[in-house]
Scaffold this motif. Structure first.
Motif, PDB file in Angstrom:
ATOM      1  N   UNK A 240       0.850  -1.192   0.000  1.00  0.00           N
ATOM      2  CA  UNK A 240       0.000   0.000   0.000  1.00  0.00           C
ATOM      3  C   UNK A 240       0.882   1.237   0.000  1.00  0.00           C
ATOM      4  N   UNK A 241       0.550   2.182  -0.838  1.00  0.00           N
ATOM      5  CA  UNK A 241       1.314   3.425  -0.929  1.00  0.00           C
ATOM      6  C   UNK A 241       0.611   4.506  -0.100  1.00  0.00           C
ATOM      7  N   UNK A 242       1.309   5.002   0.883  1.00  0.00           N
ATOM      8  CA  UNK A 242       0.729   5.993   1.783  1.00  0.00           C
ATOM      9  C   UNK A 242       1.496   7.303   1.652  1.00  0.00           C
ATOM     10  N   UNK A 243       0.770   8.382   1.433  1.00  0.00           N
ATOM     11  CA  UNK A 243       1.395   9.696   1.282  1.00  0.00           C
ATOM     12  C   UNK A 243       1.639  10.320   2.650  1.00  0.00           C
ATOM     13  N   UNK A 244       2.824  10.857   2.831  1.00  0.00           N
ATOM     14  CA  UNK A 244       3.160  11.546   4.074  1.00  0.00           C
ATOM     15  C   UNK A 244       3.820  12.878   3.750  1.00  0.00           C
ATOM     16  N   UNK A 245       3.725  13.792   4.652  1.00  0.00           N
ATOM     17  CA  UNK A 245       4.370  15.102   4.514  1.00  0.00           C
ATOM     18  C   UNK A 245       5.411  15.219   5.619  1.00  0.00           C
ATOM     19  N   UNK A 246       6.645  15.440   5.220  1.00  0.00           N
ATOM     20  CA  UNK A 246       7.725  15.556   6.204  1.00  0.00           C
ATOM     21  C   UNK A 246       8.479  16.867   5.981  1.00  0.00           C
ATOM     22  N   UNK A 247       9.176  17.269   7.006  1.00  0.00           N
ATOM     23  CA  UNK A 247       9.970  18.497   6.939  1.00  0.00           C
ATOM     24  C   UNK A 247      11.413  18.143   6.617  1.00  0.00           C
ATOM     25  N   UNK A 248      11.946  18.748   5.557  1.00  0.00           N
ATOM     26  CA  UNK A 248      13.338  18.538   5.183  1.00  0.00           C
ATOM     27  C   UNK A 248      14.202  19.465   6.039  1.00  0.00           C
ATOM     28  N   UNK A 249      14.651  18.954   7.162  1.00  0.00           N
ATOM     29  CA  UNK A 249      15.406  19.763   8.114  1.00  0.00           C
ATOM     30  C   UNK A 249      16.714  20.250   7.511  1.00  0.00           C
ATOM     31  N   UNK A 250      17.351  19.410   6.683  1.00  0.00           N
ATOM     32  CA  UNK A 250      18.632  19.785   6.076  1.00  0.00           C
ATOM     33  C   UNK A 250      18.471  21.008   5.174  1.00  0.00           C
ATOM     34  N   UNK A 251      17.424  21.016   4.340  1.00  0.00           N
ATOM     35  CA  UNK A 251      17.197  22.158   3.447  1.00  0.00           C
ATOM     36  C   UNK A 251      16.787  23.399   4.228  1.00  0.00           C
ATOM     37  N   UNK A 252      15.981  23.201   5.282  1.00  0.00           N
ATOM     38  CA  UNK A 252      15.580  24.339   6.106  1.00  0.00           C
ATOM     39  C   UNK A 252      16.799  25.009   6.733  1.00  0.00           C
ATOM     40  N   UNK A 253      17.704  24.191   7.259  1.00  0.00           N
ATOM     41  CA  UNK A 253      18.912  24.725   7.885  1.00  0.00           C
ATOM     42  C   UNK A 253      19.822  25.394   6.860  1.00  0.00           C
ATOM     43  N   UNK A 254      19.862  24.837   5.639  1.00  0.00           N
ATOM     44  CA  UNK A 254      20.756  25.354   4.592  1.00  0.00           C
ATOM     45  C   UNK A 254      20.250  26.666   4.012  1.00  0.00           C
ATOM     46  N   UNK A 255      18.945  26.736   3.675  1.00  0.00           N
ATOM     47  CA  UNK A 255      18.409  27.908   2.968  1.00  0.00           C
ATOM     48  C   UNK A 255      17.734  28.930   3.892  1.00  0.00           C
ATOM     49  N   UNK A 256      17.339  28.511   5.079  1.00  0.00           N
ATOM     50  CA  UNK A 256      16.683  29.439   6.007  1.00  0.00           C
ATOM     51  C   UNK A 256      17.261  29.247   7.410  1.00  0.00           C
ATOM     52  N   UNK A 257      18.520  29.555   7.601  1.00  0.00           N
ATOM     53  CA  UNK A 257      19.155  29.305   8.900  1.00  0.00           C
ATOM     54  C   UNK A 257      18.510  30.073  10.047  1.00  0.00           C
ATOM     55  N   UNK A 258      18.004  31.289   9.757  1.00  0.00           N
ATOM     56  CA  UNK A 258      17.357  32.074  10.803  1.00  0.00           C
ATOM     57  C   UNK A 258      16.089  31.418  11.309  1.00  0.00           C
ATOM     58  N   UNK A 259      15.272  30.939  10.374  1.00  0.00           N
ATOM     59  CA  UNK A 259      14.044  30.239  10.749  1.00  0.00           C
ATOM     60  C   UNK A 259      14.382  28.960  11.498  1.00  0.00           C
ATOM     61  N   UNK A 260      15.407  28.270  11.039  1.00  0.00           N
ATOM     62  CA  UNK A 260      15.817  27.013  11.684  1.00  0.00           C
ATOM     63  C   UNK A 260      16.175  27.257  13.145  1.00  0.00           C
ATOM     64  N   UNK A 261      16.932  28.343  13.408  1.00  0.00           N
ATOM     65  CA  UNK A 261      17.322  28.644  14.790  1.00  0.00           C
ATOM     66  C   UNK A 261      16.109  29.017  15.644  1.00  0.00           C
ATOM     67  N   UNK A 262      15.148  29.722  15.026  1.00  0.00           N
ATOM     68  CA  UNK A 262      13.969  30.163  15.773  1.00  0.00           C
ATOM     69  C   UNK A 262      13.068  29.003  16.188  1.00  0.00           C
ATOM     70  N   UNK A 263      12.974  28.006  15.325  1.00  0.00           N
ATOM     71  CA  UNK A 263      12.056  26.897  15.614  1.00  0.00           C
ATOM     72  C   UNK A 263      12.757  25.714  16.274  1.00  0.00           C
TER      73      UNK A 263
END
Length: 285
Positions: A240-263
């Motif tokens: 069975x194929x189940x769709x999930x939504x996940x957060x790419x922490x690596x990309x968040x830290x790379x492209x939005x370091x300020x947001x990453x530190x805040x959250x």
């Protein structure tokens, strides 16, 4: 019960019934050092979100438990009564108080701890209450928030030998550590009589079985390959194929370091490691 600021200040000036198990070294939640901090520094042990919700649920259900005892036993209970013992140091807040009966309410999701009766830390709490109230009998009512939900009552009789030990150790703690403001040793081991060797073995066996099941599942998935459905004898394996939504922490830290530190939230996660004692010897003793 819900504790007011006034009640909290009163507790600082005395050793309460819920303090006694920690002072005697049998509390699974607090140590003697935690009690010292609350008395001397006025700082209570911080509770995480889960623990706070447990306390909240317990407070909500307490009134229903007390009302049930009143109906079934035909008595009237005074709520949240505070009393101080004749020694002036030991004190207690009673969930339900009657001149002939003290009622202590408990809610728990771990019925196994109560399998052989009232747990030791609760027993010490109740004996402390009996000493303060100068009574002979207490009723512990326990609501088990497990599957299935259950309710039990335990009648506790006064035990003068245990009370003597409780009073002695609590007064010694007060004189040696609270009055002098000298902290007791930290990190001391306390006994958990409700944890048996059979329970530990059962846990370790289940852990091994879960690990084996995970490895077998990986083998099945590997054998399935790209097929979506396979029949093997009386069994059918369907993918069975189940769709999930996940957060790419690596990309968040790379492209939005300020947001990453805040959250970013750092949490202390308790980890329990179980190993055999160094002095354990296999075989009959």
């Amino acid at each position: 019960m819900t504790i007011t600021a006034e009640q909290r200040e009163k507790r600082r000036q005395h050793i309460g019934a819920s303090d006694a198990p920690a002072i005697l070294g049998v509390c699974p939640f607090r140590t003697a050092y935690d009690i010292w901090v609350s008395k001397v520094r006025g700082t209570d042990l911080a509770l995480d979100d889960t623990a706070q919700r447990r306390v909240m649920v317990g407070n909500i259900l307490e009134e229903g438990l007390l009302s049930h005892v009143e109906r079934t036993r035909g008595i009237t209970l005074e709520r949240s009564r505070f009393a101080v013992a004749a020694d002036g140091i030991l004190a207690a807040n009673f969930d339900g108080y009657n001149p002939d009966l003290i009622v202590e309410c408990k809610t728990t999701s771990i019925p196994e701890v109560w399998e052989h009766g009232v747990p030791e830390h609760v027993l010490i709490q109740v004996q402390h209450q009996l000493y303060v109230a100068n009574q002979d009998t207490a009723l512990v009512v326990a609501l088990f928030l497990s599957d299935p939900v259950d309710y039990k009552e335990f009648l506790v009789r006064r035990d003068d030998s245990l009370i003597k030990r409780i009073v002695g150790e609590c007064l010694a703690f007060w004189e040696k550590y609270v009055l002098t403001k000298m902290p007791p040793p930290q990190g001391s081991r306390y006994r958990l009589p409700t944890i048996s060797e059979s329970l530990i073995r059962e846990y370790l066996d289940a852990k091994e079985q879960a690990k084996r099941a995970a490895n077998l599942y990986k083998r099945i998935m590997h054998c399935l390959g790209t097929a979506d459905r396979v029949t093997v004898g009386e069994y059918t394996i369907a993918r069975h194929h189940r769709s999930t939504v996940t957060l790419d922490v690596h990309r968040l830290k790379l492209f939005h370091p300020g947001v990453y530190r805040d959250v970013l939230v750092k949490k202390q996660i308790p980890v329990v490691r179980i190993q055999r004692s160094a002095n354990h010897v296999d075989g009959d003793t």
